[in-house]
Design a protein around this motif. Structure first.
Motif, mmCIF file in Angstrom:
data_model
loop_
_atom_site.group_PDB
_atom_site.id
_atom_site.type_symbol
_atom_site.label_atom_id
_atom_site.label_comp_id
_atom_site.label_asym_id
_atom_site.label_seq_id
_atom_site.Cartn_x
_atom_site.Cartn_y
_atom_site.Cartn_z
ATOM 1 N N ARG A 1 0.842 -1.194 0.000
ATOM 2 C CA ARG A 1 0.000 0.000 0.000
ATOM 3 C C ARG A 1 0.876 1.243 0.000
ATOM 4 O O ARG A 1 1.832 1.352 0.782
ATOM 5 C CB ARG A 1 -0.937 -0.031 1.199
ATOM 6 C CG ARG A 1 -1.884 -1.231 1.144
ATOM 7 C CD ARG A 1 -2.799 -1.307 2.324
ATOM 8 N NE ARG A 1 -3.693 -2.462 2.199
ATOM 9 C CZ ARG A 1 -3.776 -3.447 3.076
ATOM 10 N NH1 ARG A 1 -3.013 -3.428 4.152
ATOM 11 N NH2 ARG A 1 -4.619 -4.448 2.883
ATOM 12 N N THR B 1 -6.437 1.373 -3.543
ATOM 13 C CA THR B 1 -6.511 0.571 -2.333
ATOM 14 C C THR B 1 -7.949 0.194 -2.001
ATOM 15 O O THR B 1 -8.226 -0.911 -1.525
ATOM 16 C CB THR B 1 -5.871 1.331 -1.158
ATOM 17 O OG1 THR B 1 -4.490 1.605 -1.478
ATOM 18 C CG2 THR B 1 -5.925 0.529 0.119
ATOM 19 N N THR C 1 -2.390 0.662 -4.305
ATOM 20 C CA THR C 1 -1.880 -0.638 -3.867
ATOM 21 C C THR C 1 -1.209 -1.331 -5.044
ATOM 22 O O THR C 1 -1.790 -1.427 -6.130
ATOM 23 C CB THR C 1 -3.015 -1.536 -3.342
ATOM 24 O OG1 THR C 1 -3.550 -0.977 -2.144
ATOM 25 C CG2 THR C 1 -2.496 -2.935 -3.029
#
Length: 296
Positions: A56, A114, A62
């Motif tokens: 992350r 993410t 991510t």
């Protein structure tokens, strides 16, 4: 193929090297992300999820990778020569002032938001080494298809995440059943103990450089990799066969005495029930890359 404990170790190495540090080098060597630039962003954490790695990065990003058969992440100090394979096998480079992480032969590498992580790991069952571990849920998932061979059910990451061929073979040995026995045929007390046993094995090995399941010095595994050698319990030669639907090879080891039940017999003729849900009668030792769903 890396299993859950190996991926956990890789995540720990990457987290130690990168977390809290600003990237001064970013090179994603896959066409879709060749122009992506992560320099100037801070790495927040690197987290394992089953056999997946989630790095992350500041800004809600991510970097998702999966090692599959041959992938690896290596960490190097400044000036240290990179050694993980030829340069053309490098798929990702993430560098800070103190460390450089290099991803070799990564078959899965993607950059996503993410908030969209569930798109790549949301299908996974409870993670044996994760905060979401739920043995009751894992057992319910396994028992949902009672006709499925136990070995195949254990490899299906939708049931529980982190088991590969090694733990599949070792768990079936410790339970005293063949990997070809339908899940519904496993004695109830042994089935109930399975999730806890699997968790204990992975927990015991997540910090070890050499995986061990026996507790015996110099004899690390009961059956995996021991084809033709004496069973550590009864002395019968350990057997090897493939298990699966034939689309790829899954080396599976078992003791025919300590693990009674359906299984391929020597010479390639399956015993009754061995092919109930795709057990293979062919004896091979190679493996191929997994397909989505069962081992992803």
């Amino acid at each position: 193929m890396p299993e859950g404990d190996t991926v956990w170790q890789a995540a720990k190495r990457l987290h130690t090297a990168l977390a809290g540090q600003v990237l001064i080098r970013s090179d994603l060597r896959v066409p879709r992300y060749a122009t992506a630039d992560l320099t100037g962003r801070t790495v927040l954490d690197v987290t394992p999820r089953g056999k997946h790695l989630l790095a992350r990065i500041e800004g809600g990003l991510t970097l998702h990778s999966h090692l599959r058969m041959d992938g690896s992440w290596k960490v190097f100090r400044p000036g240290q020569r990179w050694s993980g394979g030829p340069a053309h096998q490098i798929r990702a480079v993430l560098g800070t002032a103190d460390r450089t992480a290099v991803g070799y032969r990564l078959p899965v590498l993607e950059l996503l938001r993410t908030e969209e992580e569930d798109r790549v790991v949301g299908h996974l069952g409870p993670d044996l080494l994760g905060p979401d571990w739920d043995p009751d849920k894992a057992l319910a998932n396994l028992l949902a298809d009672p006709a499925r061979p136990l070995g195949e059910a254990l490899l299906d990451q939708r049931n529980l995440a982190g088991i590969g061929n090694v733990y599949k073979s070792e768990l079936c040995f410790l339970l005293g059943v063949t990997p070809w026995l339908p899940v519904g045929g496993v004695p109830a007390d042994r089935a109930a103990a399975l999730p806890g046993l699997a968790e204990r094995l992975l927990e015991a090995n997540r910090e070890r450089p050499v995986r061990a399941t026996t507790g015996r010095r110099g004899q690390d595994l009961f059956v995996y990799g021991r084809a033709g050698r004496p069973c550590l319990r009864c002395g019968t030669p350990v057997r090897l066969a493939d298990q699966g639907d034939g689309s790829r090879e899954r080396p599976t080891y078992w003791c025919p005495v300590c693990q009674p039940g359906p299984a391929p017999v020597p010479g390639g003729t399956p015993s009754a029930g061995a092919l109930r849900r795709g057990g293979s009668p062919h004896n091979r030792t190679e493996t191929t890359a997994p397909q989505a769903g069962e081992d992803s």
